[in-house]
Design a protein around this motif. Structure first.
Motif, PDB file in Angstrom:
ATOM      1  N   ALA A   1      62.314 -74.207  -1.276  1.00 33.16           N
ATOM      2  CA  ALA A   1      62.830 -75.569  -1.091  1.00 33.16           C
ATOM      3  C   ALA A   1      63.924 -75.916  -2.106  1.00 33.16           C
ATOM      4  CB  ALA A   1      61.685 -76.578  -1.195  1.00 33.16           C
ATOM      5  N   LEU A   2      63.940 -75.213  -3.228  1.00 29.05           N
ATOM      6  CA  LEU A   2      64.949 -75.481  -4.266  1.00 29.05           C
ATOM      7  C   LEU A   2      66.335 -74.970  -3.886  1.00 29.05           C
ATOM      8  CD1 LEU A   2      62.926 -74.345  -7.424  1.00 29.05           C
ATOM      9  CD2 LEU A   2      63.465 -76.704  -6.768  1.00 29.05           C
ATOM     10  N   MET A   3      66.384 -74.054  -2.901  1.00 26.81           N
ATOM     11  CA  MET A   3      67.645 -73.383  -2.593  1.00 26.81           C
ATOM     12  C   MET A   3      68.558 -74.289  -1.750  1.00 26.81           C
ATOM     13  SD  MET A   3      66.766 -70.807  -4.329  1.00 26.81           S
ATOM     14  CE  MET A   3      68.218 -69.779  -4.136  1.00 26.81           C
ATOM     15  N   THR A   4      69.752 -73.778  -1.438  1.00 27.69           N
ATOM     16  CA  THR A   4      70.724 -74.569  -0.692  1.00 27.69           C
ATOM     17  C   THR A   4      70.297 -74.749   0.759  1.00 27.69           C
ATOM     18  OG1 THR A   4      72.423 -73.636  -2.113  1.00 27.69           O
ATOM     19  CG2 THR A   4      73.181 -74.769  -0.118  1.00 27.69           C
ATOM     20  N   ARG A   5      69.845 -73.629   1.343  1.00 25.87           N
ATOM     21  CA  ARG A   5      69.621 -73.649   2.781  1.00 25.87           C
ATOM     22  C   ARG A   5      68.644 -72.542   3.148  1.00 25.87           C
ATOM     23  NH1 ARG A   5      71.301 -71.091   7.036  1.00 25.87           N
ATOM     24  NH2 ARG A   5      71.683 -72.221   8.976  1.00 25.87           N
ATOM     25  N   SER A   6      67.823 -72.797   4.192  1.00 24.91           N
ATOM     26  CA  SER A   6      66.898 -71.779   4.681  1.00 24.91           C
ATOM     27  C   SER A   6      67.191 -71.453   6.132  1.00 24.91           C
ATOM     28  CB  SER A   6      65.447 -72.264   4.553  1.00 24.91           C
ATOM     29  OG  SER A   6      64.570 -71.362   5.192  1.00 24.91           O
ATOM     30  N   GLU A   7      67.000 -70.202   6.494  1.00 24.28           N
ATOM     31  CA  GLU A   7      67.179 -69.791   7.892  1.00 24.28           C
ATOM     32  C   GLU A   7      65.987 -70.173   8.764  1.00 24.28           C
ATOM     33  OE1 GLU A   7      69.877 -65.723   7.325  1.00 24.28           O
ATOM     34  OE2 GLU A   7      67.821 -65.565   8.045  1.00 24.28           O
ATOM     35  N   GLU A   8      64.881 -70.580   8.139  1.00 26.75           N
ATOM     36  CA  GLU A   8      63.674 -70.885   8.896  1.00 26.75           C
ATOM     37  C   GLU A   8      63.866 -72.132   9.769  1.00 26.75           C
ATOM     38  OE1 GLU A   8      60.225 -71.341   6.410  1.00 26.75           O
ATOM     39  OE2 GLU A   8      58.836 -71.259   8.104  1.00 26.75           O
ATOM     40  N   ASN A   9      63.116 -72.228  10.855  1.00 29.20           N
ATOM     41  CA  ASN A   9      63.180 -73.378  11.776  1.00 29.20           C
ATOM     42  C   ASN A   9      64.613 -73.673  12.232  1.00 29.20           C
ATOM     43  OD1 ASN A   9      60.841 -74.741   9.505  1.00 29.20           O
ATOM     44  ND2 ASN A   9      60.281 -73.953  11.496  1.00 29.20           N
ATOM     45  N   GLU A  10      65.317 -72.641  12.621  1.00 27.01           N
ATOM     46  CA  GLU A  10      66.715 -72.748  13.102  1.00 27.01           C
ATOM     47  C   GLU A  10      67.693 -73.296  12.055  1.00 27.01           C
ATOM     48  OE1 GLU A  10      64.423 -74.227  15.758  1.00 27.01           O
ATOM     49  OE2 GLU A  10      64.198 -72.091  16.172  1.00 27.01           O
TER      50      GLU A  10
END
Lengths: 257, 217
Positions: B89-98
């Motif tokens: 959650a600390l990162m810029t962006r996640s690929e999870e959930n589209e």
């Protein structure tokens, strides 16, 4: 330097006491679940699974309370199964301190429960338990089918297809129990274990039939399982988890020693 | 010494484990809350997380935990330990959930292992990456004290963190790729594995966190 295969002692719990039957009958009493879980934690078990085998809704609070007590003292992953029927049951067990919840019969009645649970709580905590028996009709190749009610009730569902479907629905892991082998001490049903381990991308836990350390190793080397689950060989002190790990490592299996 | 730990609770699942583990290693008080006042009373903070990133981010923002965490990290300078999805959650962006925008506290992405994930010999690897895998410390850090290189910790995740600045990688795991097992920057330490589920090695790390002054040297 690879992911280790796991040894998971299983506590079958009936009304707050750990039991283990032969083919689910003739149950013997092996003690207090909190004490046993703590013992396994100290002995180096990689996880502990807690199956409430006579779970009725009235007993849910007792189960949750036991899970709470275990979670307070056991710092390895804890899976809870038995009588999980709804999202609220899953929520209650996770809140009590379970890391994963195992869904069995309810997934057969309502496969969407698995999909919803995975979406809500994450695939990492949703284990689908599959109880299988080999069914052979004359003139046809034997096939493995799902059974419910402790192996008494056939469902007509083919096991490998079901495992693939559950993985697609968001299950994070498959707990595969051979009802033909459970309690026999003849070793895992390696054929169906291999078939399912090869068919799905998620980890598979082999269960049912362990009588020797060789059986545990075979579950991995021949069955292709990612983890092996056993109860009585550990509960009654025949082997320690440490001995089991040392033996499996001696067979070339990566273990956490 | 007095050790008051706050565990940030944004309503996503089981926080008992991490709270119990903190008590087990000697925390004098553990507060599980999302209320700024209660968090402010603690001298160190754990930011846990389980479940899907979209629901986590939604809850974090709805409960104001984004602001809370920013204050704790940057204004108060308290030692912070982020765990698993808390780290992601600390990162810029996640690929999870589209694709989900995260807190951007640490620049970098959260990436999926991939559907046909294999090791270097072409052997298929299961996803989630679930179970006990090794950590190779990449830097010296107070939280690694007493933890041998190659020690096993418990992981369960399908997505992994790729920080833009590789110098903040504090430890790595091998699973078909060299992944970020932990990152460290100033008063922040984050782990992909679950120390609260990693038995002795995990408890050692948590004990180190309790006495950590929040510096990296």
């Amino acid at each position: 330097m690879a992911l280790a295969k796991r040894i998971i002692p299983c506590l079958d719990v009936d009304q707050g006491r750990v039991v283990k039957g032969v083919n689910f009958v003739g149950i013997r009493d092996a003690g207090d679940p909190v004490e046993i879980a703590r013992r396994y934690n100290e002995a180096g078990a990689d996880e502990v699974t807690f199956l409430d085998i006579t779970a009725s809704h009235e007993e849910r609070d007792t189960t949750a309370h036991t899970v709470e007590k275990i979670a307070r003292e056991v710092f390895i992953p804890l899976t809870v199964g038995g009588g999980i029927r709804a999202l609220s049951d899953i929520r209650a067990m996770l809140n009590a301190g379970a890391d994963k919840v195992s869904i069995n019969t309810a997934a057969i009645h309502d496969p969407d429960l698995v999909r919803e649970a995975a979406a809500r709580f994450g695939s990492q905590c949703i284990v689908v338990a599959i109880d299988v028996k080999c069914v052979s009709t004359q003139g046809k190749a034997p096939r493995y089918e799902l059974f419910t009610h402790g192996g008494r009730k056939p469902t007509g569902i083919e096991a490998v297809e079901w495992a693939m479907k559950m993985a697609e629905y968001g299950a994070g892991e498959i707990l595969l129990t051979s009802m033909d082998r459970d309690g026999t001490r003849d070793g895992f049903e390696l054929t169906v274990t291999r078939a399912i381990a090869d068919a799905v991308d998620i980890p598979v836990i082999a269960s049912g039939g362990v009588g020797t350390l060789q059986h545990l190793a075979e579950g991995v080397t021949q069955g292709g399982a990612d983890a092996v689950l056993a109860a009585s060989i550990f509960h009654f002190g025949e082997y320690t988890v440490g001995q089991a790990k040392a033996f499996m490592a001696s067979q070339g299996i990566t273990m956490r020693l | 010494m007095n050790h008051h730990v706050a565990v940030i609770d944004y309503g996503m699942g089981n926080l008992h484990s991490v709270a119990s583990a903190m008590e087990h290693v000697g925390a004098t008080k553990v507060t599980v809350s999302h209320k700024p006042k209660e968090i402010a009373a603690a001298d160190r903070v754990v930011f846990p997380g389980v479940g899907g990133i979209r629901d986590c981010m939604e809850a974090i923002r709805r409960l104001g935990c984004d602001k809370l965490l920013d204050d704790v990290l940057n204004r108060d300078g308290k030692p912070v330990l982020a765990i698993c999805v808390g780290m992601q959650a600390l990162m810029t962006r996640s690929e999870e959930n589209e694709g989900v925008a995260c807190l951007d506290t640490v620049q970098g992405d959260v990436r999926y292992f991939g559907d046909a994930h294999c090791d270097e010999t072409g052997t298929r690897l299961k996803v989630p990456h679930m179970g006990w895998n090794t950590v190779e410390p990449a830097i010296d850090h107070p939280l690694w004290q007493g933890i041998k290189p190659g020690e096993r910790f418990y992981y369960v995740h399908s997505y992994h963190v790729v920080p833009a600045d590789q110098k903040i990688v504090a430890g790595t795991f091998e699973y078909g790729l060299t992944g970020c097992a932990a990152l460290a920057r100033e008063n922040l330490f984050a782990t992909q594995f679950h120390p609260e589920k990693s038995h002795r090695a995990g408890l050692t790390l948590l004990k180190n966190f309790l006495s950590w002054d929040g510096t990296c040297s």
